[in-house]
Design a protein around this motif. Structure first.
Motif, PDB file in Angstrom:
ATOM      1  N   PRO A 101      16.184 177.389 -16.584  1.00 20.24           N
ATOM      2  CA  PRO A 101      16.941 178.294 -15.713  1.00 20.24           C
ATOM      3  C   PRO A 101      18.187 178.842 -16.390  1.00 20.24           C
ATOM      4  O   PRO A 101      18.644 178.252 -17.363  1.00 20.24           O
ATOM      5  CB  PRO A 101      17.323 177.371 -14.556  1.00 20.24           C
ATOM      6  CG  PRO A 101      17.422 176.019 -15.165  1.00 20.24           C
ATOM      7  CD  PRO A 101      16.379 175.979 -16.227  1.00 20.24           C
ATOM      8  N   PRO A 102      18.722 179.952 -15.872  1.00 23.90           N
ATOM      9  CA  PRO A 102      19.906 180.542 -16.486  1.00 23.90           C
ATOM     10  C   PRO A 102      21.089 179.591 -16.363  1.00 23.90           C
ATOM     11  O   PRO A 102      21.188 178.841 -15.404  1.00 23.90           O
ATOM     12  CB  PRO A 102      20.151 181.798 -15.656  1.00 23.90           C
ATOM     13  CG  PRO A 102      19.482 181.539 -14.358  1.00 23.90           C
ATOM     14  CD  PRO A 102      18.321 180.647 -14.652  1.00 23.90           C
ATOM     15  N   ALA A 151      16.209 193.010 -16.377  1.00 25.10           N
ATOM     16  CA  ALA A 151      16.443 191.604 -16.676  1.00 25.10           C
ATOM     17  C   ALA A 151      16.431 190.774 -15.399  1.00 25.10           C
ATOM     18  O   ALA A 151      16.045 189.606 -15.400  1.00 25.10           O
ATOM     19  CB  ALA A 151      17.782 191.431 -17.402  1.00 25.10           C
ATOM     20  N   PHE A 152      16.825 191.399 -14.289  1.00 20.47           N
ATOM     21  CA  PHE A 152      16.878 190.674 -13.015  1.00 20.47           C
ATOM     22  C   PHE A 152      15.481 190.433 -12.458  1.00 20.47           C
ATOM     23  O   PHE A 152      15.148 189.350 -12.000  1.00 20.47           O
ATOM     24  CB  PHE A 152      17.733 191.472 -12.023  1.00 20.47           C
ATOM     25  CG  PHE A 152      17.999 190.733 -10.742  1.00 20.47           C
ATOM     26  CD1 PHE A 152      18.930 189.707 -10.697  1.00 20.47           C
ATOM     27  CD2 PHE A 152      17.315 191.063  -9.579  1.00 20.47           C
ATOM     28  CE1 PHE A 152      19.179 189.026  -9.525  1.00 20.47           C
ATOM     29  CE2 PHE A 152      17.564 190.389  -8.402  1.00 20.47           C
ATOM     30  CZ  PHE A 152      18.492 189.361  -8.369  1.00 20.47           C
ATOM     31  N   PHE A 153      14.619 191.474 -12.513  1.00 19.02           N
ATOM     32  CA  PHE A 153      13.305 191.385 -11.876  1.00 19.02           C
ATOM     33  C   PHE A 153      12.189 190.922 -12.815  1.00 19.02           C
ATOM     34  O   PHE A 153      11.077 190.669 -12.363  1.00 19.02           O
ATOM     35  CB  PHE A 153      12.910 192.749 -11.292  1.00 19.02           C
ATOM     36  CG  PHE A 153      13.626 193.088 -10.022  1.00 19.02           C
ATOM     37  CD1 PHE A 153      13.300 192.445  -8.835  1.00 19.02           C
ATOM     38  CD2 PHE A 153      14.628 194.053  -9.995  1.00 19.02           C
ATOM     39  CE1 PHE A 153      13.954 192.754  -7.655  1.00 19.02           C
ATOM     40  CE2 PHE A 153      15.288 194.362  -8.819  1.00 19.02           C
ATOM     41  CZ  PHE A 153      14.947 193.718  -7.657  1.00 19.02           C
ATOM     42  N   ALA A 192       8.129 179.339  -6.813  1.00 19.72           N
ATOM     43  CA  ALA A 192       7.590 180.034  -7.971  1.00 19.72           C
ATOM     44  C   ALA A 192       7.505 181.519  -7.630  1.00 19.72           C
ATOM     45  O   ALA A 192       6.644 181.939  -6.864  1.00 19.72           O
ATOM     46  CB  ALA A 192       6.218 179.484  -8.335  1.00 19.72           C
ATOM     47  N   GLY A 193       8.436 182.284  -8.171  1.00 20.11           N
ATOM     48  CA  GLY A 193       8.469 183.714  -7.855  1.00 20.11           C
ATOM     49  C   GLY A 193       7.305 184.440  -8.500  1.00 20.11           C
ATOM     50  O   GLY A 193       6.812 184.037  -9.557  1.00 20.11           O
ATOM     51  N   ASN A 228      13.694 185.183 -10.702  1.00 20.24           N
ATOM     52  CA  ASN A 228      12.723 184.099 -10.692  1.00 20.24           C
ATOM     53  C   ASN A 228      13.333 182.784 -11.134  1.00 20.24           C
ATOM     54  O   ASN A 228      12.920 181.720 -10.668  1.00 20.24           O
ATOM     55  CB  ASN A 228      11.518 184.450 -11.570  1.00 20.24           C
ATOM     56  CG  ASN A 228      10.513 185.298 -10.811  1.00 20.24           C
ATOM     57  OD1 ASN A 228      10.641 185.483  -9.597  1.00 20.24           O
ATOM     58  ND2 ASN A 228       9.526 185.813 -11.525  1.00 20.24           N
ATOM     59  N   SER A 229      14.318 182.837 -12.026  1.00 20.13           N
ATOM     60  CA  SER A 229      14.995 181.610 -12.432  1.00 20.13           C
ATOM     61  C   SER A 229      15.745 180.995 -11.263  1.00 20.13           C
ATOM     62  O   SER A 229      15.711 179.790 -11.051  1.00 20.13           O
ATOM     63  CB  SER A 229      15.972 181.902 -13.571  1.00 20.13           C
ATOM     64  OG  SER A 229      15.289 182.437 -14.663  1.00 20.13           O
ATOM     65  N   ILE A 230      16.405 181.883 -10.486  1.00 24.41           N
ATOM     66  CA  ILE A 230      17.138 181.388  -9.320  1.00 24.41           C
ATOM     67  C   ILE A 230      16.158 180.812  -8.304  1.00 24.41           C
ATOM     68  O   ILE A 230      16.362 179.721  -7.762  1.00 24.41           O
ATOM     69  CB  ILE A 230      17.974 182.526  -8.685  1.00 24.41           C
ATOM     70  CG1 ILE A 230      19.096 182.937  -9.639  1.00 24.41           C
ATOM     71  CG2 ILE A 230      18.548 182.086  -7.352  1.00 24.41           C
ATOM     72  CD1 ILE A 230      19.836 184.180  -9.217  1.00 24.41           C
ATOM     73  N   LEU A 231      15.060 181.529  -8.056  1.00 28.42           N
ATOM     74  CA  LEU A 231      14.044 181.041  -7.126  1.00 28.42           C
ATOM     75  C   LEU A 231      13.467 179.721  -7.633  1.00 28.42           C
ATOM     76  O   LEU A 231      13.243 178.793  -6.862  1.00 28.42           O
ATOM     77  CB  LEU A 231      12.928 182.079  -6.961  1.00 28.42           C
ATOM     78  CG  LEU A 231      13.283 183.337  -6.167  1.00 28.42           C
ATOM     79  CD1 LEU A 231      12.100 184.291  -6.144  1.00 28.42           C
ATOM     80  CD2 LEU A 231      13.712 182.985  -4.752  1.00 28.42           C
ATOM     81  N   GLY A 232      13.240 179.650  -8.944  1.00 29.66           N
ATOM     82  CA  GLY A 232      12.690 178.437  -9.532  1.00 29.66           C
ATOM     83  C   GLY A 232      13.623 177.250  -9.338  1.00 29.66           C
ATOM     84  O   GLY A 232      13.175 176.123  -9.106  1.00 29.66           O
TER      85      GLY A 232
END
Lengths: 310, 296
Positions: free
Chosen positions: B68-69, A148-150, A166-167, A157-161
Motif C-alpha cells: 500500500p502507499p 495514478a489514482f484510478f 479488492a478494488g 485500490n491501495s486505499i481500498l486494499g
C-alpha cells in the motif's frame, strides 16, 4: 452588473444626413475592434472553412492520398453514419457531458459554494486557496494524477486494499465512470468559484427578510438564491458544457479511449481517426460534427442570455 | 470586499435571531460544526491528488509505486536531479516565450476591443462580437486537424512563434470578455467629463480608463498566462523538438517499463510551481476576474 449603456439611437425616422453621420461615427468607434476581429476571423473562419472542405476529401497522413487528396463529397459522412462506432461515441459524449459537466460540476459546485457561505473565515480562506491551487494544475498533470489514482495498482485500490476490499480495475472495467469522476474533480473548482462570486452578489437584506418571514433554508435557496443567480447558472452551464465537449487530454491519458472504443468520446475518436489511423478526411468529418454541436450550444447560450444583456 | 476573495457581504447581521434560545443555539452550533467538517472533507478529496504528487516527487522511485502507499519514505531529491539531468531548461524557456508573448499581445488587442464594446457600445457590432466570442468555446479538438494542416502547408510546425500566435487566438476572446466586464464598471460620467475637456480617444484610454481597470488587466493577464503555460493539446501535436513546451515534455517521462512516477511527479511539481505561486499571490484578483468573466 449591467453595462452602463450609452443612450441608443431612437428607432424612429431620421434624416439621411444624420444617418450618415451616425454611420461614420459607428465606424470610427469600432476601429479599436478591428485588430481583434481580424485575428479571430483568421483563427476561426480559416480552420472552420478548412475543416468543412477537408471533411469532403479523402486526405490522409500517409499513402497516395497524402500527396493528392480527392474530393469525395459526402462519402466521409456516409461512412461515419454507417459506422457503429459513431452512434456509440455520440452516446458516450452525451453521458460524459450530462454526468460530469451538467450534474457533477454544476450541482457539486453550487453545493460547495453554498456550504462555503456558512463557513467561518479561516475555512473560507483555506478552501479558496486549495480550490485555486487545484484549478491551476496543468491539464496534463491533473490527467496523470487522475490516472495514478484510478490505475489498477493506483492510489484508490491501495486505499481500498488497506481496508480489505479488492478494488476492480477501474480504468478497464469502468472507463466512463473513471473519466467522469476525474472530470468532476477537475472542473468543480471553477464552478464553485463562479457560484461563490454570484451568491456574494445577492443582497443579504433579501435573504434576511425572508428568514424573518419564516422561510426555511431550503425555501430561501429555491425561491430566492437560485432565481437571483439564474444568469450565472445559465452562463456557467454553458461554459462547463463547451469546456467538457472539448475534453481530450484527460480521457486520452487515462484510458486512451479504450478499452476498445468504450470511452472514445467524439474528440478522442476524431483524433484517433486522423492521427492514429491517418484518415484525416474521416477524422475531420467527426470534427465538423463536433463543431456543429458546439455551435448549436453557443446559439442556445446566446439566446438564453440575450434578454438580460439588453 | 475584504482580504479573502470568497467572503460574503456582512454575514454577522443575521446572527441575533438564533442566539435567543440556547437550545436552538446549541443545535445551530452542532450543525455549523458538521458543515465545517463536511467542507474540510471535500477539500481533502480535492487536494489529495495534488498533495500526493508533491510527496511522491520526494520519494525514491521504488517506494513511489509501493502497495500500500506509504507516507513514510526515505525522502530524497534524486528525482529532481534526474529531471534536471534531462535538461528541462529549454522547455521551460519555450513555455515562458509562448505564455508571456501571447499574454502581452492578447492584452494589447483585448483592451481596445473591449473598450469599443463597453464604454461606448454600438449595438450591432456588439452583437456580432458576442457571437464571435461565443464561437471561441467551440471544441479545440475540432479545429486541431485544420490548424495542423494549415501550419504544415506554411512550414510552421514546431515553431514557437506560431504556437504563441495560436495562443493569442485561443485566449483573446476570454480576455475581451473579461476586460469588457471590468470596463463596464468604469463610471460613464468620468469618461464623458474627459471628452468634454477635449480628450482624444488615446488620452481618454491611457490617462482615464486604464488606470481605473489596472487590477482587471492584471487578472486577465494572469489567466491568459496560466492557460498558455498549462496548454498541452495544441503543443503536443504542433511541436516536436525545437519548440516543445513543458507540458508535452512532462508526458515524455511516461514510459512502458513503469517506475516513472517519482520523476514524473518531480517534473510536474517544477512545472506547476510558477503558476501556483502566481495564482496564490494574486488569488483575490484571479477569483474576481474569473467571476467577472463568467458571470457578467
Amino acid at each position: 452588473m449591467v453595462a452602463p449603456e450609452a443612450p441608443l439611437a431612437p428607432n424612429g425616422p431620421r434624416t439621411d444626413r444624420r444617418g450618415r453621420r451616425r454611420t461614420g461615427r459607428a465606424l470610427s468607434r469600432s476601429t479599436p475592434l478591428l485588430p481583434a476581429v481580424v485575428l479571430l476571423a483568421v483563427f476561426l473562419i480559416g480552420p472552420i472553412v478548412q475543416a468543412f472542405y477537408g471533411a469532403l476529401t479523402n486526405s490522409s497522413l500517409t499513402g497516395s492520398a497524402a500527396q493528392e487528396s480527392e474530393f469525395v463529397g459526402l462519402q466521409n459522412f456516409a461512412d461515419l453514419f454507417a459506422d457503429p462506432v459513431f452512434p456509440k461515441s455520440v452516446l458516450l459524449t452525451t453521458a460524459f457531458l450530462v454526468f460530469s459537466a451538467i450534474i457533477g460540476q454544476n450541482v457539486l459546485g453550487l453545493g460547495l459554494a453554498l456550504l462555503l457561505r456558512t463557513g467561518s473565515r479561516p475555512v473560507r480562506v483555506g478552501v479558496s486557496t486549495v480550490v485555486v491551487g487545484a484549478w491551476i494544475m496543468p491539464e496534463i498533470v491533473a490527467s496523470f494524477a487522475a490516472y495514478a489514482f484510478f490505475a489498477e495498482e493506483g492510489t484508490l485500490n491501495s486505499i481500498l486494499g488497506a481496508v480489505g476490499i479488492a478494488g476492480p480495475s477501474w480504468l478497464y472495467s469502468f472507463p466512463m465512470l473513471s473519466v467522469i469522476l476525474a472530470n468532476v474533480w477537475r472542473g468543480t473548482a471553477f464552478s464553485m468559484l463562479v457560484y461563490s462570486a454570484a451568491i456574494n452578489d445577492v443582497p443579504p437584506e433579501i435573504t434576511e427578510s425572508a428568514e424573518v418571514d419564516g422561510a426555511t433554508g431550503w425555501q430561501r435557496l429555491i425561491r430566492i438564491t437560485i432565481p437571483m443567480i439564474r444568469r450565472s447558472i445559465s452562463t456557467n452551464l454553458m461554459l462547463t458544457t463547451l469546456q467538457t465537449l472539448s475534453v481530450f487530454t484527460l480521457i486520452y491519458v487515462m484510458t486512451g479511449g479504450g478499452p476498445g472504443t468504450n470511452s472514445s468520446t467524439l474528440p478522442v475518436l476524431a483524433y484517433q481517426e486522423a492521427f492514429s489511423f491517418s484518415q484525416l478526411g474521416f477524422g475531420t468529418a467527426i470534427a465538423v460534427i463536433l463543431l456543429l454541436v458546439g455551435a448549436l450550444f453557443s446559439i442556445i447560450y446566446l439566446r438564453a442570455l440575450k434578454p438580460e444583456v439588453d | 470586499m475584504t482580504t479573502d476573495a470568497l467572503a460574503p457581504r456582512a454575514t454577522a447581521s443575521a446572527r441575533p435571531l438564533g442566539r435567543r434560545l440556547t437550545a436552538a443555539g446549541t443545535r445551530r452550533r452542532i450543525r455549523g460544526g458538521a458543515i465545517t467538517l463536511l467542507t474540510w472533507g471535500v477539500v481533502v478529496v480535492f487536494f489529495f491528488p495534488v498533495l500526493w504528487m508533491v510527496l511522491t516527487a520526494f520519494k525514491p522511485e521504488r517506494q513511489a509505486a509501493t502497495d500500500p502507499p506509504t507516507f513514510l519514505a526515505d525522502w530524497t531529491l534524486d528525482s529532481f536531479g534526474k529531471v534536471f539531468a534531462r535538461d528541462m531548461a529549454p522547455y521551460l524557456i519555450n513555455s515562458l516565450t509562448a505564455s508571456v508573448g501571447s499574454t502581452i499581445i492578447v492584452l494589447l488587442l483585448a483592451i481596445p476591443a473591449a473598450y469599443a464594446l463597453s464604454i461606448r457600445p454600438i449595438v450591432k457590432v456588439r452583437d456580432a462580437l458576442f457571437f464571435f466570442i461565443s464561437t471561441r468555446f467551440m471544441p479545440v479538438a475540432a479545429s486541431i486537424i485544420p490548424v495542423y494542416l494549415i501550419l504544415q502547408t506554411l512550414g510552421l510546425l514546431d515553431n514557437i512563434n506560431a504556437l504563441m500566435i495560436l495562443y493569442v487566438g485561443v485566449n483573446l476572446p476570454i480576455a475581451i470578455w473579461m476586460m469588457r466586464s471590468f470596463l463596464s464598471e468604469v463610471p460613464v460620467e468620468i469618461v464623458e467629463a474627459a471628452q468634454i475637456d477635449g480628450a482624444k480617444l488615446r488620452t481618454e484610454l491611457f490617462r482615464v480608463v486604464i488606470p481605473i481597470v489596472l487590477p482587471g488587466i492584471a487578472a486577465a493577464g494572469l489567466i491568459c498566462f496560466i492557460f498558455a503555460w498549462n496548454e498541452y493539446f495544441l503543443a503536443s501535436i504542433l511541436t516536436s523538438t525545437a519548440a516543445r513546451t513543458t507540458p508535452p515534455f512532462l508526458a515524455s517521462f511516461v514510459d512502458g517499463r513503469g517506475f516513472f512516477l517519482a520523476v514524473l511527479s518531480a517534473a510536474s511539481t517544477i512545472a506547476v510551481l510558477p503558476v501556483v505561486i502566481a495564482g496564490w499571490v494574486a488569488q483575490k484578483q484571479l477569483v474576481r476576474g474569473l467571476a467577472m468573466g463568467a458571470i457578467k
